[in-house]
Design a protein around this motif. Structure first.
Motif, short mmCIF file in Angstrom:
data_model
loop_
_atom_site.label_atom_id
_atom_site.label_comp_id
_atom_site.label_asym_id
_atom_site.label_seq_id
_atom_site.Cartn_x
_atom_site.Cartn_y
_atom_site.Cartn_z
N VAL A 139 0.81 -1.23 0.00
CA VAL A 139 0.00 0.00 0.00
C VAL A 139 0.84 1.27 0.00
N VAL A 140 1.81 1.35 0.93
CA VAL A 140 2.57 2.60 1.08
C VAL A 140 3.52 2.82 -0.10
N PHE A 141 4.32 1.79 -0.41
CA PHE A 141 5.27 1.88 -1.53
C PHE A 141 5.13 0.64 -2.44
N PRO A 142 4.03 0.55 -3.19
CA PRO A 142 3.85 -0.61 -4.07
C PRO A 142 4.91 -0.69 -5.17
N ASP A 143 5.59 0.43 -5.44
CA ASP A 143 6.63 0.45 -6.48
C ASP A 143 8.04 0.39 -5.89
N ILE A 148 10.85 -6.96 1.17
CA ILE A 148 11.18 -8.12 1.99
C ILE A 148 9.95 -8.47 2.82
N PHE A 149 9.62 -9.76 2.89
CA PHE A 149 8.51 -10.21 3.74
C PHE A 149 9.06 -11.18 4.77
N MET A 150 8.97 -10.78 6.05
CA MET A 150 9.59 -11.56 7.12
C MET A 150 8.58 -12.40 7.89
N LYS A 198 1.70 -10.86 1.63
CA LYS A 198 2.99 -10.74 0.94
C LYS A 198 2.76 -10.16 -0.44
N ALA A 199 3.49 -9.11 -0.77
CA ALA A 199 3.43 -8.56 -2.13
C ALA A 199 3.96 -9.64 -3.10
N ASP A 201 5.92 -9.54 -5.52
CA ASP A 201 7.34 -9.44 -5.85
C ASP A 201 8.24 -9.35 -4.61
N ALA A 202 7.68 -9.70 -3.44
CA ALA A 202 8.48 -9.65 -2.20
C ALA A 202 9.32 -10.92 -2.04
N ILE A 203 10.48 -10.77 -1.43
CA ILE A 203 11.36 -11.89 -1.12
C ILE A 203 11.07 -12.32 0.31
N VAL A 204 10.72 -13.59 0.50
CA VAL A 204 10.38 -14.10 1.84
C VAL A 204 11.65 -14.47 2.61
N VAL A 205 11.72 -13.99 3.85
CA VAL A 205 12.83 -14.34 4.75
C VAL A 205 12.22 -14.97 6.00
N ASP A 206 12.39 -16.28 6.15
CA ASP A 206 11.94 -16.97 7.36
C ASP A 206 13.13 -17.05 8.30
N ASN A 207 13.09 -16.30 9.39
CA ASN A 207 14.25 -16.20 10.27
C ASN A 207 14.10 -17.04 11.55
N SER A 208 13.24 -18.05 11.50
CA SER A 208 13.01 -18.91 12.67
C SER A 208 14.33 -19.47 13.21
#
Length: 228
Positions: A139-143, A148-150, A198-199, A201-208
């Protein structure tokens, strides 16, 4: 040198703010903690009787929004900007479990989101910014050039939050913190206005299974690739 917008979204207590601060410091970028902004509005709502565990005076809070003045001030001793509500430093008050219990309820209100999103977009108009929250890449910066999606398991996130609160001297139980994490996940992902997703085009980072250093190095390498 090329300047980009870095949007970091994800679930509560995934370390978004820690990572965003590290990246901003490394890159010389501006860091904005949007979660602190929602927490500050929640604190205002609590202080003025608009929200509690048992009620929400939505219309009253909406009408009072023009009275809510938010800004960040950089604290050189801490190395990051602290949240100010109507001229008062509220950085400590907004991090309590009491605020955590109510922030998702306040963040659901469309008028609150509209007010804060407008401010956030203004902050990021010149790029060279790292912003974290729930709807930054959607929403805020779609471009945004980098999204990153954590994520991490609820139990892992609750343990981190629990340890953090104990370190600050707060008296909490792990069960209460875990319940709060799960409730916030549900509200954040199911609200009508700008739910946590998650957008594409976002890169998922699972930091478990990562510590902060491993996470930072992983994402910094992703950033460097984007800056080439």
């Amino acid at each position: 040198m090329k300047k980009i917008t870095i949007a970091i979204d994800g679930f509560s207590s995934t370390g978004k703010s820690t990572l965003a601060k590290q990246l901003a410091k490394q890159l010389g970028y501006v860091y904005v903690d949007t979660g602190a902004m929602y927490r500050a509005v929640t604190l205002y709502a609590m202080q003025n009787g608009f929200v509690s565990e048992s009620h929400l005076n939505k219309e009253g809070l909406i009408q009072s929004l023009p009275n809510v003045k938010l800004h960040f001030e950089f604290n050189p001793d801490l190395g990051f900007a602290e949240m100010y509500l109507n001229g008062t430093n509220v950085e400590t008050e907004i991090r309590t479990l009491d605020v955590s219990r109510l922030v998702s309820k306040v963040a659901e209100i469309s008028e609150v989101r509209a007010k804060l999103v407008e401010q956030q977009q203004e902050m990021g108009k010149n790029k060279a910014i790292v912003m974290d929250g729930r709807d930054i890449g959607t929403v805020v910066f779609p471009d945004a050039e980098l999204k990153i999606f954590m994520t991490a398991s609820p139990e892992t996130r609750a343990q981190r939050r629990y340890d953090e609160l104990l370190e600050k001297g707060q008296s909490v139980s792990f069960a209460d913190v875990l319940q709060n994490v799960k409730e916030r996940d549900y509200i954040d992902t199911n609200r009508e206005d700008s739910p946590l997703v998650k957008a594409d085009d976002a890169i998922v980072v699972d930091n478990s299974a990562m510590d902060r250093t491993e996470q930072f190095e992983l994402v910094l390498n992703i950033v460097k690739d984007k800056l080439k």
